[in-house]
Design a protein around this motif. Structure first.
Motif, mmCIF file in Angstrom:
data_model
loop_
_atom_site.group_PDB
_atom_site.id
_atom_site.type_symbol
_atom_site.label_atom_id
_atom_site.label_comp_id
_atom_site.label_asym_id
_atom_site.label_seq_id
_atom_site.Cartn_x
_atom_site.Cartn_y
_atom_site.Cartn_z
ATOM 1 N N GLY A 15 -12.879 -9.720 -2.711
ATOM 2 C CA GLY A 15 -11.469 -10.061 -2.694
ATOM 3 C C GLY A 15 -10.665 -9.518 -3.858
ATOM 4 O O GLY A 15 -9.498 -9.877 -4.031
ATOM 5 N N VAL A 16 -11.260 -8.627 -4.664
ATOM 6 C CA VAL A 16 -10.564 -8.068 -5.823
ATOM 7 C C VAL A 16 -9.739 -6.844 -5.433
ATOM 8 O O VAL A 16 -8.638 -6.630 -5.954
ATOM 9 C CB VAL A 16 -11.570 -7.695 -6.931
ATOM 10 N N VAL A 17 -10.253 -6.043 -4.508
ATOM 11 C CA VAL A 17 -9.583 -4.816 -4.075
ATOM 12 C C VAL A 17 -9.035 -5.015 -2.667
ATOM 13 O O VAL A 17 -9.760 -5.449 -1.770
ATOM 14 C CB VAL A 17 -10.561 -3.618 -4.093
ATOM 15 N N GLU A 18 -7.752 -4.699 -2.479
ATOM 16 C CA GLU A 18 -7.132 -4.809 -1.163
ATOM 17 C C GLU A 18 -7.688 -3.742 -0.222
ATOM 18 O O GLU A 18 -8.077 -2.652 -0.659
ATOM 19 C CB GLU A 18 -5.613 -4.661 -1.268
ATOM 20 N N LYS A 19 -7.717 -4.060 1.062
ATOM 21 C CA LYS A 19 -8.243 -3.127 2.067
ATOM 22 C C LYS A 19 -7.481 -1.812 2.043
ATOM 23 O O LYS A 19 -8.058 -0.733 2.124
ATOM 24 C CB LYS A 19 -8.169 -3.756 3.455
ATOM 25 N N GLU A 20 -6.144 -1.891 1.929
ATOM 26 C CA GLU A 20 -5.338 -0.667 1.938
ATOM 27 C C GLU A 20 -5.658 0.218 0.738
ATOM 28 O O GLU A 20 -5.739 1.443 0.867
ATOM 29 C CB GLU A 20 -3.843 -1.016 1.939
ATOM 30 N N ASP A 21 -5.828 -0.409 -0.418
ATOM 31 C CA ASP A 21 -6.164 0.371 -1.622
ATOM 32 C C ASP A 21 -7.545 1.009 -1.471
ATOM 33 O O ASP A 21 -7.740 2.172 -1.837
ATOM 34 C CB ASP A 21 -6.144 -0.523 -2.862
ATOM 35 N N ARG A 22 -8.496 0.246 -0.940
ATOM 36 C CA ARG A 22 -9.843 0.786 -0.731
ATOM 37 C C ARG A 22 -9.799 1.978 0.223
ATOM 38 O O ARG A 22 -10.405 3.025 -0.036
ATOM 39 C CB ARG A 22 -10.744 -0.297 -0.160
ATOM 40 N N ASP A 23 -9.065 1.833 1.334
ATOM 41 C CA ASP A 23 -9.007 2.902 2.327
ATOM 42 C C ASP A 23 -8.357 4.162 1.766
ATOM 43 O O ASP A 23 -8.790 5.277 2.077
ATOM 44 C CB ASP A 23 -8.232 2.428 3.565
ATOM 45 N N ARG A 24 -7.323 4.000 0.951
ATOM 46 C CA ARG A 24 -6.648 5.182 0.388
ATOM 47 C C ARG A 24 -7.578 5.952 -0.547
ATOM 48 O O ARG A 24 -7.672 7.183 -0.462
ATOM 49 C CB ARG A 24 -5.389 4.752 -0.374
ATOM 50 N N ILE A 25 -8.247 5.234 -1.422
ATOM 51 C CA ILE A 25 -9.119 5.915 -2.385
ATOM 52 C C ILE A 25 -10.319 6.545 -1.678
ATOM 53 O O ILE A 25 -10.690 7.692 -1.954
ATOM 54 C CB ILE A 25 -9.583 4.933 -3.474
ATOM 55 N N LEU A 26 -10.929 5.808 -0.750
ATOM 56 C CA LEU A 26 -12.059 6.359 -0.014
ATOM 57 C C LEU A 26 -11.628 7.538 0.843
ATOM 58 O O LEU A 26 -12.370 8.517 1.000
ATOM 59 C CB LEU A 26 -12.694 5.287 0.869
ATOM 60 N N GLY A 27 -10.409 7.462 1.395
ATOM 61 C CA GLY A 27 -9.894 8.573 2.192
ATOM 62 C C GLY A 27 -9.752 9.838 1.360
ATOM 63 O O GLY A 27 -10.092 10.940 1.812
ATOM 64 N N ALA A 28 -9.276 9.682 0.133
ATOM 65 C CA ALA A 28 -9.142 10.846 -0.753
ATOM 66 C C ALA A 28 -10.511 11.402 -1.136
ATOM 67 O O ALA A 28 -10.707 12.617 -1.216
ATOM 68 C CB ALA A 28 -8.359 10.453 -2.004
ATOM 69 N N LEU A 29 -11.479 10.514 -1.355
ATOM 70 C CA LEU A 29 -12.827 10.961 -1.725
ATOM 71 C C LEU A 29 -13.532 11.672 -0.585
ATOM 72 O O LEU A 29 -14.369 12.543 -0.809
ATOM 73 C CB LEU A 29 -13.661 9.757 -2.172
ATOM 74 N N LEU A 68 -0.238 19.458 7.254
ATOM 75 C CA LEU A 68 -0.455 18.768 5.988
ATOM 76 C C LEU A 68 -0.334 17.259 6.186
ATOM 77 O O LEU A 68 -1.050 16.476 5.561
ATOM 78 C CB LEU A 68 0.558 19.244 4.948
ATOM 79 N N GLU A 69 0.553 16.859 7.092
ATOM 80 C CA GLU A 69 0.721 15.430 7.366
ATOM 81 C C GLU A 69 -0.563 14.818 7.914
ATOM 82 O O GLU A 69 -0.920 13.681 7.584
ATOM 83 C CB GLU A 69 1.859 15.212 8.361
ATOM 84 N N ASP A 70 -1.290 15.579 8.740
ATOM 85 C CA ASP A 70 -2.558 15.074 9.283
ATOM 86 C C ASP A 70 -3.546 14.759 8.170
ATOM 87 O O ASP A 70 -4.271 13.755 8.216
ATOM 88 C CB ASP A 70 -3.176 16.104 10.232
ATOM 89 N N ILE A 71 -3.585 15.631 7.160
ATOM 90 C CA ILE A 71 -4.513 15.416 6.049
ATOM 91 C C ILE A 71 -4.064 14.237 5.197
ATOM 92 O O ILE A 71 -4.878 13.403 4.782
ATOM 93 C CB ILE A 71 -4.632 16.692 5.195
ATOM 94 N N LEU A 72 -2.762 14.141 4.939
ATOM 95 C CA LEU A 72 -2.251 13.024 4.148
ATOM 96 C C LEU A 72 -2.497 11.688 4.838
ATOM 97 O O LEU A 72 -2.734 10.675 4.183
ATOM 98 C CB LEU A 72 -0.752 13.209 3.875
ATOM 99 N N GLU A 73 -2.454 11.696 6.170
ATOM 100 C CA GLU A 73 -2.708 10.461 6.914
ATOM 101 C C GLU A 73 -4.133 9.970 6.724
ATOM 102 O O GLU A 73 -4.409 8.776 6.885
ATOM 103 C CB GLU A 73 -2.416 10.674 8.400
ATOM 104 N N GLU A 74 -5.051 10.883 6.407
ATOM 105 C CA GLU A 74 -6.422 10.461 6.146
ATOM 106 C C GLU A 74 -6.528 9.688 4.844
ATOM 107 O O GLU A 74 -7.509 8.999 4.598
ATOM 108 C CB GLU A 74 -7.350 11.684 6.086
ATOM 109 N N ILE A 75 -5.499 9.804 4.003
ATOM 110 C CA ILE A 75 -5.492 9.092 2.730
ATOM 111 C C ILE A 75 -4.650 7.822 2.822
ATOM 112 O O ILE A 75 -5.118 6.732 2.494
ATOM 113 C CB ILE A 75 -4.957 9.997 1.600
ATOM 114 N N VAL A 76 -3.411 7.961 3.279
ATOM 115 C CA VAL A 76 -2.468 6.834 3.250
ATOM 116 C C VAL A 76 -2.383 6.089 4.569
ATOM 117 O O VAL A 76 -1.705 5.070 4.671
ATOM 118 C CB VAL A 76 -1.066 7.324 2.842
ATOM 119 N N GLY A 77 -3.046 6.587 5.605
ATOM 120 C CA GLY A 77 -2.941 5.955 6.911
ATOM 121 C C GLY A 77 -1.868 6.610 7.760
ATOM 122 O O GLY A 77 -1.236 7.598 7.364
#
Length: 438
Positions: A191-205, A334-343
């Motif tokens: 419960g320390v990391v929000e789902k959205e934050d986790r998904d964004r960082i993992l998406g970038a990785l 480019l938008e397709d790739i960005l969506e993999e990070i931010v949704g």
């Protein structure tokens, strides 16, 4: 007082003081081992960048964990064994034969509490600070014991090789991506990391691990312009399209001759009509192909990370994807790739973009068959495998080993899949429900 008695008393006190000193050294080695192995190299790097010499020294020490642990264990075992030997001699002298058992009991308690649990508990509470403080002494210990540790390492590897075990000197170093991903998953579960934050960082990785083939728009969904059509029809198509860029082909859709950008088209048409006395009549002679930009083709095996860099370097946001034979497979932006990070990124031209997943009152989820498995996992926090297929429909076909008909139901990977709609050989809608919900 008898000189011999005085000497004996002094020897007893010296032995007791030596045992105490050895316990302190054992506590130091135990705490140092925990601090240096538990310390985050990322935090140590941050402290080093801020000018901490201890953190910088700790970073250098932990580069070779095998040598570090070998030296610390060697020192720790030396002081523990010596302390136990002295305690046995002392208690035997004081209590006779029963002193051996008494020494074992006392030293076990002292070592466990004061030389193991206490220092390690302190070190684990703030490992980076502790690692910085002990690094000068540990560096000296490593230097002194390095020849012995080196010989021990060779002996250990030789013994392991006899049993077929191969050792990798760098095996102790976890991949940075795996370390970050594990920390994010753990933080989210606590419960320390929000789902959205986790998904964004993992998406970038994950960008370097995924290819454009996984997220591209398939060629069956690409809207194109036929360069041989009437100019007015082409203009009408551009005005009615939700897309800013459209590929232009001549004769065969595989024969892409360019990409028209709406702004370039409208600027060119405006100039053309300004220069003509009868714009409506001259419209038929307007050549749309002259406005089109040169198409940018990329192989379907390109990683998303590399492609994003290429987009930024070439200052373009649109690429056509081809396979190893040069056949058109789809397109990516480019938008397709960005969506993999931010949704999912939606605008006024994507009114249904956020409705890809709909939850029914009965607990079933209605899914577009073309939705990628990754997007579904991110949306619902599921863990469906995406090794064999990119889309949910592709996963169903792969598992079923057939093209299902409407109404067929399948159960795999802990979910129930029901085919709700199909166009030709393509599954367009599915109803999914976790089997655990049943």
């Amino acid at each position: 007082m008898d000189p011999a008695s005085t000497t004996a008393d002094a020897a007893l006190w010296i032995t007791a003081a030596a045992i105490l000193g050895l316990l302190v050294m054992s506590a130091f080695f135990s705490g140092s081992e925990t601090a240096l192995t538990a310390a985050s190299r990322g935090k140590l790097r941050s402290m080093s960048d801020k000018g901490s010499k201890g953190a910088d020294r700790a970073l250098k020490i932990t580069e070779d964990n095998e040598r570090l642990i070998g030296s610390v264990l060697l020192g720790n075992n030396l002081v523990n064994i010596l302390a136990t030997s002295l305690a046995t001699a002392l208690f035997t002298r004081l209590f006779g034969e029963s002193g051996v058992a008494l020494a074992t009991l006392v030293m076990t308690v002292l070592v466990l509490v004061f030389a193991e649990v206490l220092p390690k508990t302190y070190a684990i509470t703030n490992p980076e600070t502790a690692a910085s403080r002990v690094s000068p002494v540990i560096q000296l210990v490593i230097t002194i014991f390095s020849p012995i540790v080196g010989a021990v390492r060779m002996l250990v590897r030789g013994v392991l090789s006899v049993f077929g075990v191969k050792t990798d000197p760098d095996s102790h170093i976890l991949a940075v991506r795996e370390e970050i991903a594990g920390a994010l998953q753990l933080g989210h579960s606590e419960g320390v990391v929000e789902k959205e934050d986790r998904d964004r960082i993992l998406g970038a990785l994950d960008l370097s691990e995924r290819t454009v083939e996984e997220i591209m728009l398939h060629r069956s969904g690409i809207e194109m312009i036929d360069a041989d059509n009437d100019p007015q029809d082409i203009l009408r198509q551009c005005l009615e399209s939700n897309h800013t860029r459209l590929p232009v082909y001549r004769g065969d859709p595989e024969n892409i001759i360019g990409v028209v950008h709406a702004k370039d088209l409208f600027r060119a048409m405006y100039r053309f009509m300004q220069e003509s006395d009868k714009p409506a009549e001259a419209m038929s002679s307007f050549k749309f192909a002259d406005v089109a930009m040169k198409p940018y083709f990329i192989p379907d095996s390109t990683s998303l990370d590399d492609q994003m860099r290429q987009f930024l370097r070439r200052r373009t946001h649109f690429a056509l994807v081809v396979d190893e034979y040069g056949a058109l497979q789809g397109l990516i932006t480019l938008e397709d790739i960005l969506e993999e990070i931010v949704g999912e990124i939606t605008d006024e031209f994507d009114p249904d973009g956020s409705q890809t997943v709909k939850r029914g009152e009965d607990g079933n989820y209605w899914i577009d068959g073309a939705m990628t498995i990754r997007d579904l996992n991110r949306a619902l926090d599921w863990s469906l495998p995406d090794d064999e297929a990119n889309t949910v429909a592709g996963l169903v076909i792969h598992e079923a080993q057939m093209i299902p008909t409407i109404g067929q139901v399948f159960s795999f990977h802990g979910f129930r899949f029901e085919v709700m709609a199909r166009e030709n050989n393509r599954i367009t809608a599915l109803k999914i429900r976790p089997l655990a919900a049943e």
